[in-house]
Scaffold this motif. Structure first.
Motif, PDB file in Angstrom:
ATOM      1  N   ALA A  53     -22.026  28.675 -36.000  1.00 50.03           N
ATOM      2  CA  ALA A  53     -22.294  27.500 -36.188  1.00 50.03           C
ATOM      3  C   ALA A  53     -21.134  26.519 -36.594  1.00 50.03           C
ATOM      4  CB  ALA A  53     -23.354  26.974 -36.675  1.00 50.03           C
ATOM      5  N   GLY A  54     -21.089  25.260 -35.837  1.00 54.30           N
ATOM      6  CA  GLY A  54     -19.944  24.319 -36.535  1.00 54.30           C
ATOM      7  C   GLY A  54     -19.445  23.139 -35.346  1.00 54.30           C
ATOM      8  N   THR A  55     -18.351  22.703 -35.585  1.00 56.22           N
ATOM      9  CA  THR A  55     -18.132  21.433 -34.672  1.00 56.22           C
ATOM     10  C   THR A  55     -16.838  21.759 -33.920  1.00 56.22           C
ATOM     11  OG1 THR A  55     -18.725  20.238 -36.793  1.00 56.22           O
ATOM     12  CG2 THR A  55     -17.408  18.990 -35.189  1.00 56.22           C
ATOM     13  N   VAL A  56     -16.680  21.180 -32.844  1.00 59.85           N
ATOM     14  CA  VAL A  56     -15.701  21.298 -31.973  1.00 59.85           C
ATOM     15  C   VAL A  56     -15.143  19.861 -31.523  1.00 59.85           C
ATOM     16  CG1 VAL A  56     -17.200  21.146 -29.821  1.00 59.85           C
ATOM     17  CG2 VAL A  56     -14.930  22.067 -29.548  1.00 59.85           C
ATOM     18  N   LEU A  57     -13.931  19.618 -31.528  1.00 59.52           N
ATOM     19  CA  LEU A  57     -13.260  18.487 -31.204  1.00 59.52           C
ATOM     20  C   LEU A  57     -12.222  18.565 -29.765  1.00 59.52           C
ATOM     21  CD1 LEU A  57     -11.707  15.947 -32.123  1.00 59.52           C
ATOM     22  CD2 LEU A  57      -9.910  17.462 -32.983  1.00 59.52           C
ATOM     23  N   ARG A  58     -12.502  17.458 -28.942  1.00 56.75           N
ATOM     24  CA  ARG A  58     -11.729  17.475 -27.916  1.00 56.75           C
ATOM     25  C   ARG A  58     -10.036  17.183 -28.337  1.00 56.75           C
ATOM     26  NH1 ARG A  58     -13.989  13.976 -24.236  1.00 56.75           N
ATOM     27  NH2 ARG A  58     -15.457  15.696 -23.351  1.00 56.75           N
ATOM     28  N   ALA A  59      -9.297  18.128 -28.388  1.00 58.29           N
ATOM     29  CA  ALA A  59      -8.026  17.712 -29.075  1.00 58.29           C
ATOM     30  C   ALA A  59      -6.884  17.051 -28.055  1.00 58.29           C
ATOM     31  CB  ALA A  59      -7.473  18.994 -29.398  1.00 58.29           C
ATOM     32  N   ALA A  60      -7.180  17.165 -26.766  1.00 65.88           N
ATOM     33  CA  ALA A  60      -6.510  16.155 -25.779  1.00 65.88           C
ATOM     34  C   ALA A  60      -7.290  15.843 -24.519  1.00 65.88           C
ATOM     35  CB  ALA A  60      -5.148  17.373 -25.246  1.00 65.88           C
ATOM     36  N   ASP A  61      -6.803  14.717 -24.031  1.00 68.03           N
ATOM     37  CA  ASP A  61      -7.510  14.270 -22.775  1.00 68.03           C
ATOM     38  C   ASP A  61      -7.622  15.321 -21.823  1.00 68.03           C
ATOM     39  OD1 ASP A  61      -7.629  11.964 -24.066  1.00 68.03           O
ATOM     40  OD2 ASP A  61      -5.989  10.809 -22.802  1.00 68.03           O
ATOM     41  N   HIS A  62      -8.609  15.434 -20.812  1.00 68.36           N
ATOM     42  CA  HIS A  62      -8.115  16.026 -19.415  1.00 68.36           C
ATOM     43  C   HIS A  62      -9.015  15.671 -18.433  1.00 68.36           C
ATOM     44  CE1 HIS A  62     -12.286  18.018 -19.950  1.00 68.36           C
ATOM     45  NE2 HIS A  62     -11.949  18.056 -21.348  1.00 68.36           N
ATOM     46  N   GLY A  63      -8.599  15.999 -17.263  1.00 73.45           N
ATOM     47  CA  GLY A  63      -9.067  15.246 -16.060  1.00 73.45           C
ATOM     48  C   GLY A  63      -8.366  14.126 -15.779  1.00 73.45           C
ATOM     49  N   SER A  64      -8.971  13.378 -14.688  1.00 74.40           N
ATOM     50  CA  SER A  64      -8.221  12.046 -14.321  1.00 74.40           C
ATOM     51  C   SER A  64      -9.293  11.169 -13.743  1.00 74.40           C
ATOM     52  CB  SER A  64      -7.050  12.211 -13.592  1.00 74.40           C
ATOM     53  OG  SER A  64      -7.516  12.812 -12.473  1.00 74.40           O
ATOM     54  N   GLY A  65      -8.754   9.882 -13.747  1.00 74.74           N
ATOM     55  CA  GLY A  65      -9.826   8.734 -13.114  1.00 74.74           C
ATOM     56  C   GLY A  65     -11.340   8.749 -13.659  1.00 74.74           C
ATOM     57  N   ALA A  66     -12.159   8.793 -12.669  1.00 79.03           N
ATOM     58  CA  ALA A  66     -13.613   8.625 -13.138  1.00 79.03           C
ATOM     59  C   ALA A  66     -13.826   9.865 -14.129  1.00 79.03           C
ATOM     60  CB  ALA A  66     -14.469   8.390 -12.030  1.00 79.03           C
ATOM     61  N   SER A  67     -13.253  11.009 -14.020  1.00 84.70           N
ATOM     62  CA  SER A  67     -13.595  12.258 -14.715  1.00 84.70           C
ATOM     63  C   SER A  67     -12.741  12.545 -15.921  1.00 84.70           C
ATOM     64  CB  SER A  67     -13.575  13.551 -14.020  1.00 84.70           C
ATOM     65  OG  SER A  67     -12.440  13.720 -13.142  1.00 84.70           O
ATOM     66  N   LEU A  68     -12.007  11.337 -16.317  1.00 80.64           N
ATOM     67  CA  LEU A  68     -11.006  11.673 -17.540  1.00 80.64           C
ATOM     68  C   LEU A  68     -11.865  11.705 -18.598  1.00 80.64           C
ATOM     69  CD1 LEU A  68      -8.420  11.396 -18.910  1.00 80.64           C
ATOM     70  CD2 LEU A  68      -8.648   8.960 -19.166  1.00 80.64           C
TER      71      LEU A  68
END
Length: 84
Positions: A53-68
């Motif tokens: 159990a824990g926490t996750v961080l999105r460390a970098a942008d991914h995707g583009s446009g409307a799905s960024l």
């Protein structure tokens, strides 16, 4: 996704992981950081499975446009070991 990381020798065990997408895959630009622990087992519990159990961080942008998907988002996670 490839995971690397480290775990402590403490009780309860704690871990830190980095997950990065593999090159030439649809998730190549994914980068996530995980911080968690192994949950305790109840002495009187039946049929328990190891659970992280824990926490996750999105460390970098991914995707583009409307799905960024922007970096900085956090979420809780549970990972339960499959039954043998």
């Amino acid at each position: 996704m490839d995971l690397t990381g480290k775990a402590s020798a403490a009780d309860p065990l704690r871990f830190q992981l980095t997950g990065k997408g593999r090159p030439a895959t649809p998730i190549a630009d994914f980068h996530y950081e995980y911080d968690g622990t192994v949950l305790r087992r109840w002495e009187a519990g039946l049929g328990q499975r190891t659970t992280l159990a824990g926490t996750v961080l999105r460390a970098a942008d991914h995707g583009s446009g409307a799905s960024l998907a922007r970096a900085g988002q956090t979420a809780s996670f549970l990972a339960v070991r499959r039954a043998a």
